[in-house]
Design an enzyme around this catalytic site. Structure first.
Site, PDB file in Angstrom:
ATOM      1  N   SER A   1     -10.746  -0.797   3.019  1.00  0.00           N
ATOM      2  CA  SER A   1     -10.011  -0.882   4.296  1.00  0.00           C
ATOM      3  C   SER A   1      -9.587   0.525   4.714  1.00  0.00           C
ATOM      4  O   SER A   1      -8.940   1.229   3.938  1.00  0.00           O
ATOM      5  CB  SER A   1      -8.746  -1.731   4.145  1.00  0.00           C
ATOM      6  OG  SER A   1      -9.061  -3.022   3.721  1.00  0.00           O
TER       7      SER A   1
ATOM      8  N   GLU B   1      -4.989   3.825   5.947  1.00  0.00           N
ATOM      9  CA  GLU B   1      -4.682   3.587   4.529  1.00  0.00           C
ATOM     10  C   GLU B   1      -5.303   4.669   3.651  1.00  0.00           C
ATOM     11  O   GLU B   1      -4.751   5.073   2.628  1.00  0.00           O
ATOM     12  CB  GLU B   1      -5.216   2.201   4.122  1.00  0.00           C
ATOM     13  CG  GLU B   1      -4.782   1.779   2.742  1.00  0.00           C
ATOM     14  CD  GLU B   1      -5.833   0.958   2.031  1.00  0.00           C
ATOM     15  OE1 GLU B   1      -6.769   1.568   1.460  1.00  0.00           O
ATOM     16  OE2 GLU B   1      -5.727  -0.278   2.032  1.00  0.00           O
TER      17      GLU B   1
ATOM     18  N   ARG C   1       0.825  -1.225   0.000  1.00  0.00           N
ATOM     19  CA  ARG C   1       0.000   0.000   0.000  1.00  0.00           C
ATOM     20  C   ARG C   1       0.861   1.278   0.000  1.00  0.00           C
ATOM     21  O   ARG C   1       0.498   2.279   0.610  1.00  0.00           O
ATOM     22  CB  ARG C   1      -0.947   0.023   1.207  1.00  0.00           C
ATOM     23  CG  ARG C   1      -1.949  -1.105   1.256  1.00  0.00           C
ATOM     24  CD  ARG C   1      -2.935  -1.061   0.102  1.00  0.00           C
ATOM     25  NE  ARG C   1      -4.050  -1.956   0.304  1.00  0.00           N
ATOM     26  CZ  ARG C   1      -4.085  -3.235  -0.101  1.00  0.00           C
ATOM     27  NH1 ARG C   1      -3.062  -3.757  -0.769  1.00  0.00           N
ATOM     28  NH2 ARG C   1      -5.156  -3.978   0.112  1.00  0.00           N
TER      29      ARG C   1
END
Ligand code: FAD
Ligand code: EPU
Length: 342
Positions: free
Chosen positions: A242, A338, A168
């Site tokens: 998420s 995130e 990520r």
């Protein structure tokens, strides 16, 4: 140039947060982008405006009105540009929907992207956080990208190495932050599929679907089915997937935690580290299904924070802060967001 003023972004972010952009515009190619960025009228008034480049708005949490210029990338077009014995090279405009690119691959029998089916958003944002799902990351099919340097006013080509992809993560979230607009991405796809069914749930789903011969389309269908069973559809409940990353901790800390929490879920990252399932940590702290006014923690996936209707970005952010604190207090593990907080 025609700038929209005090433009509502509610339909342009999947959290459905009701905020406005002071100025808003779209661009279909690099020439239009350059024209907008160096617009004479905007310069004449000498506005040193912050600029935000928007794709599908599926990884963003707006916490206030954006007091600057929001530019939506609408560069389209997907084309096979090259091939060799084993691979095809496909270039896609940054404004193409991610799943539209997946459908192009399936239709043409180009393999490698199928595990990434149904991830929301646009191709242009996919390198930003090296999107990943079901055992595959963008970097596995990435060849190169073109990006426009907004300060030096020129297009630059980035190789995979230049992008510094991680879990990520990419150079565009770090050392190049705010400097480049990604305008196209070139993918390297397999002519002969090498299927990745390492993620257990895919095998189970294929069996459930009674698939005897695995194909690109079958994997895509399996992934879509799993995703639909777990993740809330942003068209129904606002969310950005998420909200936190799965944290990596040392193997030692993991073994310590396992003594107190025998069911804790962890996967080896390398020989020193274990990645924890943040969803499990959050659920264990009692947040799954929590709701205060319209801000909540999804009832099927605790890693996903949701807007049931009229939550503000700040309410979602505050909830995320409480979750970070409670996970830290219980497990001594610091969750990292995130989603991009704006
Ligand atoms: P946006 O939200 O528009 O932008 C994200 C960031 O990138 C912003 O900082 C923006 O300024 C910047 N940006 C966007 N386009 C450009 C550009 N062309 N050039 C420069 N900067 C740009 N992610 C995963 O990795 N795996 C998943 O499985 C996954 N599942 C999801 C499920 C749901 C239901 C949702 C809502 C989201 C999910 N996501 C997942 C997160 C999200 O879909 C991805 O991060 C996606 O790549 C974001 O694309 P976007 O076009 O919507 O980006
Ligand atoms: N779990 C719980 N409780 C929960 C949620 C999950 O115990 O509320 C457990 C599950 O039972 C499972 C483990 O945690 O054992 C992992 O769950 P899951 O397979 O649903 O995946 P995840 O780790 O929660 C990650 C990505 C997703 C990606 C999926 C599939 C991150 C931050 N998230 O989720 O990406 O789609 O794996 O590969 O890495 C996103 O980035 O937005 C996203 C949705």
């Amino acid at each position: 140039m025609n700038f929209k003023e005090n433009f509502s972004l509610k339909q342009l972010n999947t959290f459905g947060i009701n905020v406005t952009a002071k100025y808003f515009n779209t661009f279909n190619n690099i020439e239009e982008l350059a024209e907008i960025l160096y617009d004479k009228e905007m310069k004449k008034e000498n506005r040193q405006l912050p600029t935000l480049f928007l794709g599908g708005g599926s990884n963003i949490l707006f916490t206030k009105n954006f007091d600057g210029l929001v530019l939506k990338n609408e560069i389209i077009g997907i084309k096979k540009i090259n091939e060799d014995a084993d691979y095809v090279y496909v270039r896609s405009g940054a404004g193409v929907g991610w799943h539209e690119f997946i459908l192009f691959c399936i239709k043409n029998n180009f393999a490698g992207a199928e595990n990434l089916s149904l991830i929301p958003g646009n191709v242009g944002a996919s390198p930003m956080q090296n999107i990943g799902a079901y055992g595959v990351e963008l970097k596995d099919i990435f060849y190169e990208l073109e990006a426009y340097n907004i300060h030096e006013k020129k297009t630059v080509v980035f190789s995979k190495n230049d992008c510094a992809f991680g879990y990520r993560e990419s150079a565009f979230k770090n050392k190049y932050k705010g400097q480049f607009v990604i305008t196209s991405v070139t993918f390297r796809l397999n002519k002969i599929p090498v299927f990745n069914t390492s993620y257990g749930a895919i095998e189970e789903e294929l069996a459930k679907m009674k698939i005897e011969q695995v194909t690109i389309k079958a994997i895509s269908d399996a992934v879509i089915s799993i995703r639909k069973s777990k993740l809330p559809d942003p068209a129904v409940i606002g969310n950005a997937g998420s909200f936190f990353k799965n944290p990596a901790i040392s193997n030692e800390q993991f073994q310590q935690l396992k003594k107190t929490f025998p069911n804790i879920i962890g996967y080896p990252v390398n020989e020193n580290e274990t990645k924890l399932a943040a969803g499990w940590l959050i659920e264990e702290c009692g947040w799954k299904g929590y709701r205060k006014d319209d801000a909540g923690c999804h009832e099927k996936q605790a890693l996903v924070l949701v807007n049931y209707g009229n939550a503000s970005g700040d309410e979602i952010l505050q909830l995320s802060q409480k979750i970070i604190e409670s996970v830290n207090n219980r497990f001594f593990v610091k969750l990292e967001r995130e989603v991009n907080i704006i």
